[in-house]
Design an enzyme around this catalytic site. Sequence first.
Site, mmCIF file in Angstrom:
data_model
loop_
_atom_site.group_PDB
_atom_site.id
_atom_site.type_symbol
_atom_site.label_atom_id
_atom_site.label_comp_id
_atom_site.label_asym_id
_atom_site.label_seq_id
_atom_site.Cartn_x
_atom_site.Cartn_y
_atom_site.Cartn_z
ATOM 1 N N HIS A 1 10.475 -1.905 -0.785
ATOM 2 C CA HIS A 1 9.331 -2.207 0.097
ATOM 3 C C HIS A 1 9.874 -2.897 1.464
ATOM 4 C CE1 HIS A 1 8.124 -5.266 -2.669
ATOM 5 N NE2 HIS A 1 7.954 -5.849 -1.464
ATOM 6 N N HIS B 1 8.804 -4.882 4.624
ATOM 7 C CA HIS B 1 7.506 -5.644 5.157
ATOM 8 C C HIS B 1 7.520 -5.620 6.759
ATOM 9 C CE1 HIS B 1 6.323 -8.162 1.690
ATOM 10 N NE2 HIS B 1 7.498 -7.971 1.166
HETATM 11 P P1 AMP Z 1 7.712 -8.767 -2.290
HETATM 12 O O1 AMP Z 1 7.346 -10.418 -2.570
HETATM 13 O O2 AMP Z 1 8.567 -8.672 -1.325
HETATM 14 O O3 AMP Z 1 7.951 -7.887 -3.375
HETATM 15 O O4 AMP Z 1 6.105 -8.528 -1.853
HETATM 16 C C1 AMP Z 1 5.253 -7.669 -2.345
HETATM 17 C C2 AMP Z 1 4.118 -7.396 -1.649
HETATM 18 O O5 AMP Z 1 3.234 -6.673 -1.968
HETATM 19 C C3 AMP Z 1 3.223 -8.952 -1.409
HETATM 20 O O6 AMP Z 1 3.376 -9.056 0.049
HETATM 21 C C4 AMP Z 1 1.942 -8.687 -1.703
HETATM 22 O O7 AMP Z 1 0.955 -9.194 -1.055
HETATM 23 C C5 AMP Z 1 1.966 -7.003 -1.566
HETATM 24 N N1 AMP Z 1 0.932 -6.213 -2.716
HETATM 25 C C6 AMP Z 1 0.981 -6.422 -4.002
HETATM 26 N N2 AMP Z 1 -0.083 -5.633 -4.449
HETATM 27 C C7 AMP Z 1 -0.428 -5.082 -3.326
HETATM 28 C C8 AMP Z 1 -1.514 -3.779 -3.315
HETATM 29 N N3 AMP Z 1 -2.113 -3.350 -4.274
HETATM 30 N N4 AMP Z 1 -1.922 -3.561 -1.932
HETATM 31 C C9 AMP Z 1 -1.129 -4.026 -1.099
HETATM 32 N N5 AMP Z 1 -0.204 -4.837 -1.125
HETATM 33 C C10 AMP Z 1 0.137 -5.416 -2.215
#
Ligand code: AMP
Length: 140
Positions: free
Chosen positions: A100, A102
Amino acid sequence: MDDCIFCSIIRREAQASVVYEDDEVLAFMDIFPVNPGHTLVIPKGHYPSLRDLPPAIGGRIFQVAMQIERAIRNSDIPDEGTNLLLADGAVAGQEVFHLHLHVIPRLSGDRAGFRFSSANRAMPNRFALDGQAAKIKAGM
Ligand code: AMP
Ligand code: ZN
């Protein structure tokens, strides 16, 4: 992937606030945002890492992130700058292993971080930089 939260969102089995969707890409609000407007752009295929991701899908993800950045800038969501952040691998801070990107609106004084401390960096000589450039160039 049955146990992937982002795949569950794609299948609409888990809740999400979706801002964009097409055949290849989905974008939705991060559930634990750094700042208001923090959005995640994901491929619809379950690619855990950049090395799994088809380059054309990577291009689409970046294009959608650029559209989201513009839409945030044109909205009343506060946005003085932006970080596009992709964590590939646990060591890089990846927590959800469905790749993903951001899109994070930044505000002065938000204390979100994302600055590389110069204390942890050193400036290599040109010989070392040329050596690294040659290795990367050879793989492209
Ligand atoms: P990363 O540390 O780059 O893997 O970021 C994962 C991101 O996914 C974090 O910012 C979380 O807040 C976000 N996240 C996890 N679960 C969900 C969810 N169900 N809906 C939206 N965002 C999520
Ligand atoms: Zn997934």
